[in-house]
Structure formats: C-alpha cells, structure tokens
Write an enzyme that holds these catalytic residues in place. Structure first.
Site, PDB file in Angstrom:
ATOM      1  N   TYR A 139       0.629  -1.222  -0.130  1.00 36.24           N
ATOM      2  CA  TYR A 139       0.030  -0.028   0.135  1.00 36.24           C
ATOM      3  C   TYR A 139       0.839   1.185  -0.063  1.00 36.24           C
ATOM      4  O   TYR A 139       0.369   2.509   0.217  1.00 36.24           O
ATOM      5  CB  TYR A 139      -0.770  -0.062   1.333  1.00 36.24           C
ATOM      6  N   LYS A 189       1.877 -15.914   4.443  1.00 32.36           N
ATOM      7  CA  LYS A 189       2.109 -16.923   3.151  1.00 32.36           C
ATOM      8  C   LYS A 189       3.654 -17.103   2.955  1.00 32.36           C
ATOM      9  O   LYS A 189       4.134 -17.241   1.749  1.00 32.36           O
ATOM     10  CB  LYS A 189       1.249 -16.370   2.028  1.00 32.36           C
ATOM     11  N   ASP A 221      -4.401 -18.302   3.470  1.00 29.57           N
ATOM     12  CA  ASP A 221      -5.599 -18.889   2.611  1.00 29.57           C
ATOM     13  C   ASP A 221      -6.322 -20.027   3.534  1.00 29.57           C
ATOM     14  O   ASP A 221      -7.657 -19.945   3.896  1.00 29.57           O
ATOM     15  CB  ASP A 221      -5.271 -19.591   1.408  1.00 29.57           C
ATOM     16  N   ASP A 245      -6.248  -6.609   5.480  1.00 29.84           N
ATOM     17  CA  ASP A 245      -7.403  -5.911   4.818  1.00 29.84           C
ATOM     18  C   ASP A 245      -8.307  -6.927   4.445  1.00 29.84           C
ATOM     19  O   ASP A 245      -9.570  -7.056   4.531  1.00 29.84           O
ATOM     20  CB  ASP A 245      -6.866  -5.271   3.513  1.00 29.84           C
ATOM     21  N   ASP A 249     -12.166  -8.178   6.667  1.00 34.69           N
ATOM     22  CA  ASP A 249     -13.456  -8.290   6.147  1.00 34.69           C
ATOM     23  C   ASP A 249     -14.355  -9.643   6.174  1.00 34.69           C
ATOM     24  O   ASP A 249     -15.474  -9.718   6.645  1.00 34.69           O
ATOM     25  CB  ASP A 249     -13.599  -7.813   4.482  1.00 34.69           C
TER      26      ASP A 249
END
Length: 361
Positions: A139, A189, A221, A245, A249
C-alpha cells in the site's frame, strides 16, 4: 478539580458518514456526561464536497491542525462523482502515513443479537483481535507501469516490509495477546512469499519469546477457511497490510457484518516509533467504522450507526476513558438485538439513553 477534556476532530465525510458520526458523537457525549469528562469536537469538511468545490483533499494546513487534537473520528469517504481511489489515497492513506498510524486494530466479536453467517456459532465462539500492519506492504505505492496501453504493458506493485515496521506491529500484537489468552497467531504466506514471510516469521518468534506468549502460524488462505469453520482457534492475529485488509472483512462477516465492524488506526507510541517497539505515550490516532460511504442509502435513515459507536468506544479507550468505553459497548449490546427495526437516529438515541452510569468489573 478541573474537568477532564479531550479535543476530537470530527470528519464525517461522505454518504452515510455524517449520519453515523452524528449518532456516535451523541453516544460519546452521553458517556462523557456520565463519567465526568468533556469532548470538544472540532469539525472538518474533508471529503467529496470539499474536493469538488476546491480541488483539495487534505491540505497541509488542515493536516497541521489535526496534529493539535487528541484523536480523530471519521465517518466514511468516497462517492460515485469522485474518481475511485482519489479520496481513499489522498485522505485515508495520507493520514495513515503522515501520522504514522502503523497499527490497524480490528476487534472481531459477535455480539448477542447480531446476525452471523456461521451456523451453530455464538458470541462465545467469535471473540478475537486482528492486528494489521498499516503503513507498509503493497500500500506504500512503490511500483509503476511501462508501455501503458500496449500489448506489452507491464505493471508492478512492490510490497515493502522493514524489520522496524514489522517488529513494532508484532510487539503491539504480542502485548495484546499477553493481556488476553496468551495466544498469538501470525498469518502470512511464508511458503510462497519467502522473503517477507521469513522476516515476519523470524521477528514474530523473537518477539513472542520475549513477551512470553505462545506463537502459532497459519497461511492466509487457511486462515480464511478457519475463520469460517473454526473461529475459536484464534485470539489475537497479527498480519501484514494486504492480508489484514482481506482477513478483517471475513472477520466482519462472521461477527454481524460491516454494520458492526469498528476499527482503530493507532500510533501507540506517539511520533515515529520505528525501532522503538511502540513504547511511550500514545500518539494521535484515527477511529472509523469500516462499512464505507454507502451512497445508495445515504439520507434514508437505514444506515446502522453501531460500527461508528463502537469505533468511538475504541477512541475513548485510547484516550484513557476506559470506563466510558466499556459503558458505550454495554449500551450497544443492550440496543443491538432490536436495532434492525429502527432508523439511524432512533438507534443513536437508544444507545445514548442506555449508556450506564457505572460499569462493574
């Protein structure tokens, strides 16, 4: 004895932002009256209207003024008549970087009466914190495009992770874990992103050992899967900017939806704390619901102010008004079961009335 006071910048923003911020302010003022302090609100008109009127998103003069307050309460930014990303990068991300808000704290808690997509899970099963690194990763805007518009076009987006940035984030998360159940889970990851993953893993092991907390690890994941199938396995999650991020959610979905999702963008140490591990006095921080501006329902009274009120509760806790913060959460819990039947303002009125005058231990 002088009355305690806190100066708070109010940035309602766009869409439903002004509606939910108005109710959050009402709840904060009710809590302040009950617990003996005052909030001095400083209003700013940052957002789509100001940009379309003046071309300004976050002027340096306003940024300097914001440095004089104790906290920032933000509603939402973004509107269809403003180019996508312009306000998000020019306001939200600029505030994160300029104020060094290196922690994004997202409680994931299923409150009684809140709907959940999980069958057979209740409030006792979904109660965790997600600590997301907030100023590094992909970002930061490192990257570019070559041969734009041609068949040979190339685009790069480079994720930047520093040892200092990772360490101060993990130290904050480890301290939260020590306050709770002593369990910290690193989500990354590492099997594919071997360079940044190795940095995060080595740092997390060192910090967890120093803090005396148990460190677990989960690929991102798999973490998405376990949030749905086995949320009890998590207590405090620490992760990088992009993975955080996404994970938060998913967390919002299992904890009642975005309408109850609060967030805090924190500078726990004050100033630029790279290398300091976030020690020292808490700095200026920003608090916001994460539901977005929802322009399609703006002005209809359908927006829930719950997430904004809970974000304001995080703000009060950050300002040292711990009893008032707990009282605000109690009021939300009291009102939440029947909230769907009421308008934005009616929910806010009920929360303000429900704020208790004292909070038992």
């Amino acid at each position: 004895m002088a009355e305690r006071s806190h100066a708070v910048a109010s940035l309602p923003g766009d869409g439903i932002g002004p509606e939910v911020v108005a109710e959050a302010r009402k709840a904060v003022d009710a809590a302040a009256a009950r617990f003996g302090f005052r909030v001095d609100w400083v209003d700013y008109d940052l957002g789509a209207d100001r940009y379309l009127r003046t071309g300004e998103v976050l002027p340096d003069t306003v940024l300097k003024e914001l440095g004089e307050v104790d906290a920032i309460l933000l509603g939402a930014v973004g509107r269809p008549d403003v180019p996508p990303g312009l306000l998000e990068r020019g306001l939200l991300l600029k505030l994160r970087f300029e104020l060094d808000l290196y922690i994004n704290l997202r409680p994931v808690r299923l409150y009684p009466g809140a709907p959940s997509v999980l069958a057979g899970k209740g409030p006792e099963d979904v109660d965790m914190l997600v600590v997301r690194e907030n100023t590094e990763g992909p970002y930061v805007g490192a990257g570019g495009t070559a041969h734009r518009g041609s068949p040979a076009e190339i685009a790069t987006e480079t994720a930047l992770n520093s040892r200092a940035g990772v360490e101060r984030c993990v130290r904050f998360a480890a301290a939260k874990a020590a306050e709770r159940d002593g369990r910290l889970t690193l989500v990354h990851k590492t099997n594919v992103l071997t360079h940044s993953g190795d940095l995060w893993m080595r740092t997390a092991r060192e910090v967890a050992d120093q803090a005396g907390v148990r460190l677990d690890y989960c690929h991102v994941d798999a973490a998405c899967l376990y949030l749905i199938s086995d949320p009890e396995r998590f207590d405090v999650i620490v992760t990088d900017n992009l993975f955080g991020d996404i994970l938060t959610d998913v967390g919002a979905a299992i904890a009642g939806g975005l309408g109850t999702a609060a967030s805090a963008n924190l500078n726990p140490g004050g100033g630029d704390t790279r290398g300091s591990g976030g020690s020292g006095r808490s700095g200026l921080s920003l608090f916001e619901p994460v539901h977005g501006s929802a322009p399609d329902i703006a002005g209809t009274g359908k927006a829930s102010p719950i997430a904004a009120v809970l974000s304001a509760g995080l703000m009060l806790d950050h300002l040292g008004e711990h009893q008032a913060a707990a009282a605000l959460e109690r009021a939300v819990i009291a009102v939440l079961p029947g909230a769907a039947r009421y308008s934005t303002q009616e929910i806010g009125d009920q929360i303000a009335v429900a704020v208790p005058r004292e909070v038992s231990a």
